[in-house]
Motif scaffolding. Structure first.
Motif, short mmCIF file in Angstrom:
data_model
loop_
_atom_site.label_atom_id
_atom_site.label_comp_id
_atom_site.label_asym_id
_atom_site.label_seq_id
_atom_site.Cartn_x
_atom_site.Cartn_y
_atom_site.Cartn_z
N ILE A 231 0.84 -1.21 0.00
CA ILE A 231 0.00 0.00 0.00
C ILE A 231 0.87 1.26 0.00
O ILE A 231 0.62 2.21 -0.75
N LEU A 232 1.94 1.25 0.82
CA LEU A 232 2.84 2.41 0.87
C LEU A 232 3.51 2.65 -0.49
O LEU A 232 3.64 3.78 -0.94
N GLY A 233 3.92 1.55 -1.13
CA GLY A 233 4.54 1.66 -2.46
C GLY A 233 3.58 2.25 -3.47
O GLY A 233 3.94 3.15 -4.24
N LYS A 234 2.35 1.76 -3.43
CA LYS A 234 1.33 2.25 -4.37
C LYS A 234 1.04 3.74 -4.10
O LYS A 234 0.90 4.54 -5.01
N LEU A 235 0.97 4.06 -2.79
CA LEU A 235 0.70 5.45 -2.40
C LEU A 235 1.79 6.39 -2.92
O LEU A 235 1.49 7.48 -3.44
N SER A 236 3.05 5.95 -2.82
CA SER A 236 4.17 6.77 -3.33
C SER A 236 4.01 7.00 -4.82
O SER A 236 4.22 8.10 -5.33
N ASP A 237 3.63 5.93 -5.52
CA ASP A 237 3.48 6.01 -6.96
C ASP A 237 2.37 6.99 -7.35
O ASP A 237 2.52 7.79 -8.28
N VAL A 238 1.27 6.95 -6.59
CA VAL A 238 0.14 7.85 -6.87
C VAL A 238 0.57 9.30 -6.64
O VAL A 238 0.25 10.19 -7.44
N ILE A 239 1.34 9.52 -5.56
CA ILE A 239 1.80 10.90 -5.26
C ILE A 239 2.64 11.42 -6.43
O ILE A 239 2.45 12.54 -6.90
N VAL A 240 3.58 10.58 -6.92
CA VAL A 240 4.44 11.03 -8.03
C VAL A 240 3.60 11.27 -9.28
O VAL A 240 3.85 12.20 -10.04
#
Lengths: 254, 245
Positions: A231-240
């Protein structure tokens, strides 16, 4: 039209939902034994329990703290070095070769040395994340600056832009797409580094939580930690992705 | 027009390595002149333009403008390149204002002059090739330069857009009596249609310096127009028919 957009938004969630449903079904039917893989419902209940007793929040906070600080320090160093070596030939000749040599050392191979240097305190994890994120941002910043169309820089000179304006109006915006690719890649490296560092040398954080759960054969918590990383990885990707949409709005197709 | 030359080129030589491109060139340009430079590819046309813009340094000789020697970037000149060189991350209006202290009114007025008043907030990648070159022309004009250097700016455009752009460039020049335009082109008809003076660059020097006295607007169905075109082509192609094997 609106219906189509709603469908398109929901479509990426279809596979995860299906996987969860099948997983839950196979667990209920005891096709998958709980000691191999616990049911999603059991993982969720474990998550609620760990949130209520504060353990999850505490470990999540410390992991996010390490990731953020390491990313900011490493990202800043990589960005500044990329700028220097992209803009100054002398700086490039002086440092690029050494940086490239250092870059080729797998940063996780430094863990034994880092533990001896910093122990298992915060500095060790932050140091490793810093080293991990520094290089992708350095390489992409440097590449971005070197790839700026020389014709645009020449045009800027003819139109009397001073060095500061050349940088802010031509070089930096021209390099930005490449820099953001570096940021996206660095965020991936950031989580990988943190997982490994917290698994090997930590007394707190999500990685430590997973290793601690292993000692108690607590399969639900181990799976919970893996899901949190996802989830944290996906969240980072969405932010970028949002950052790209905001900063590179001129690249939008419609 | 004044008798004192606006630009004076003296003994100008430019070599790339051991290869001479321009050799001992002596020329003057009057203020407000429309000069076209034609010649075969690699003959030194664009090199001369780059030297006038201050983008390259001469190997020998000097360029003087309004009595002052051009050193570094020529502050009185603007260049329109073959590619538009617009910044894709800036809107049309922001592109036009590049390198000027905020001159929004003038920028909008210039945008109207090139027929793109409705595109101020558009990003360049939404424009056609011809529209992009119009924006590039507007960007060059906003700074109100004394010298406009056009380096084959219409080379990549289709025939119809090219004709429209030629009309626009002629219109802009006629509206600005003090604006000196130097156009590099490989299209001889374009040079005769637009310029009052045509220079043929060949063998590292000026092979022909021709005044064109035809009335405007000029059409390529006029006999005199075609006579001049033939004269220039004859000069460019002379000798080459023997070398072209």
């Amino acid at each position: 039209m609106k219906k189509k957009i709603t469908w398109q938004r929901l479509l990426p969630m279809l596979i995860p939902i299906l996987v969860l449903a099948v997983w839950q079904l196979l667990s209920v039917l005891k096709v998958i034994p709980t000691n191999i893989l616990p049911a999603p419902s059991a993982v969720i209940l474990d998550g609620i329990k760990l949130t209520q007793n504060g353990e999850l929040t505490r470990n999540l906070t410390i992991s996010l703290y390490r990731a953020t600080i390491g990313f900011l320090i490493g990202g800043s160093i990589g960005f500044v070095l990329g700028l220097l070596n992209g803009l100054s030939r002398i700086s490039n000749l002086l440092t690029d070769s050494s940086i490239q040599m250092f870059r080729n050392i797998p940063h996780l191979a430094l863990i034994p040395m880092v533990i001896l240097w910093f122990g298992i305190g915060e500095s060790a994890k932050i140091f490793l994340v810093t080293i991990g994120v520094m290089f992708p941002i350095y390489i992409n910043t440097l590449h971005g600056i070197q790839s700026v169309d020389p014709g645009l820089i020449e045009m800027g000179r003819v139109y009397q832009l001073n060095k500061r304006q050349l940088f802010s109006k031509i070089i930096f915006p021209g390099a930005l797409p490449s820099i953001l690719v570096g940021v996206r890649y660095a965020l991936g490296v950031m989580w990988t580094t943190l997982i490994v560092a917290e698994t090997i040398a930590a007394d707190s954080g999500i990685g430590f939580m997973a290793m601690n759960a292993e000692d108690f054969m607590d399969m639900e918590t181990i799976v919970l930690c893996i899901v949190i990383y996802a989830i944290l990885g996906k969240l980072s990707d969405v932010i970028v992705k949002y950052l790209e949409e905001f900063l590179l709005d001129w690249q939008q197709t419609d | 027009m004044t008798e004192v030359p606006f630009i004076e080129i003296q003994h100008l030589t430019k070599n790339f390595g051991d290869q001479p491109v321009l050799n001992d060139l002596n020329l003057t340009f009057k203020a407000g002149e429309f000069v076209a430079i034609v010649g075969q590819s690699g003959g030194g046309k664009s090199t001369l333009l780059r030297l006038l813009a201050g983008l390259d340094e001469p190997t020998k000789g000097s360029i003087t403008e309004s009595g002052e020697q051009v050193e570094g970037i020529n502050r009185q000149a603007r260049v329109m390149f073959q590619d538009d060189r617009l910044l894709p991350w800036q809107t049309v209006l922001e592109n036009i204002k590049l390198g000027t202290t905020d001159k929004s009114d003038l920028a909008l007025k210039t945008l109207s002059l090139v027929g793109l008043a409705d595109f101020a907030e558009t990003f360049p990648d939404k424009l056609s090739g011809g529209q992009k070159q119009r924006v590039a022309l507007a960007r060059a004009l906003v700074a109100q330069p004394q010298l406009l250097l056009l380096d084959e700016p219409l080379g990549a455009l289709d025939a119809l857009t090219r004709l429209n752009m030629q009309e626009l460039i002629e219109h802009v020049w006629q509206k600005s009596p003090e604006l000196t335009m130097i156009l590099v082109t490989h299209d001889v008809e374009e040079s005769v249609r637009l310029a009052d003076r045509i220079l043929v660059v060949k063998d590292h020097g000026i092979a022909l310096d021709l005044q064109v006295g035809l009335p405007r607007p000029r059409q390529n169905d006029q006999p005199q127009f075609n006579e001049i075109v033939d004269q220039i082509l004859g000069e460019i192609l002379e000798h080459d028919k023997f070398n072209d094997d």
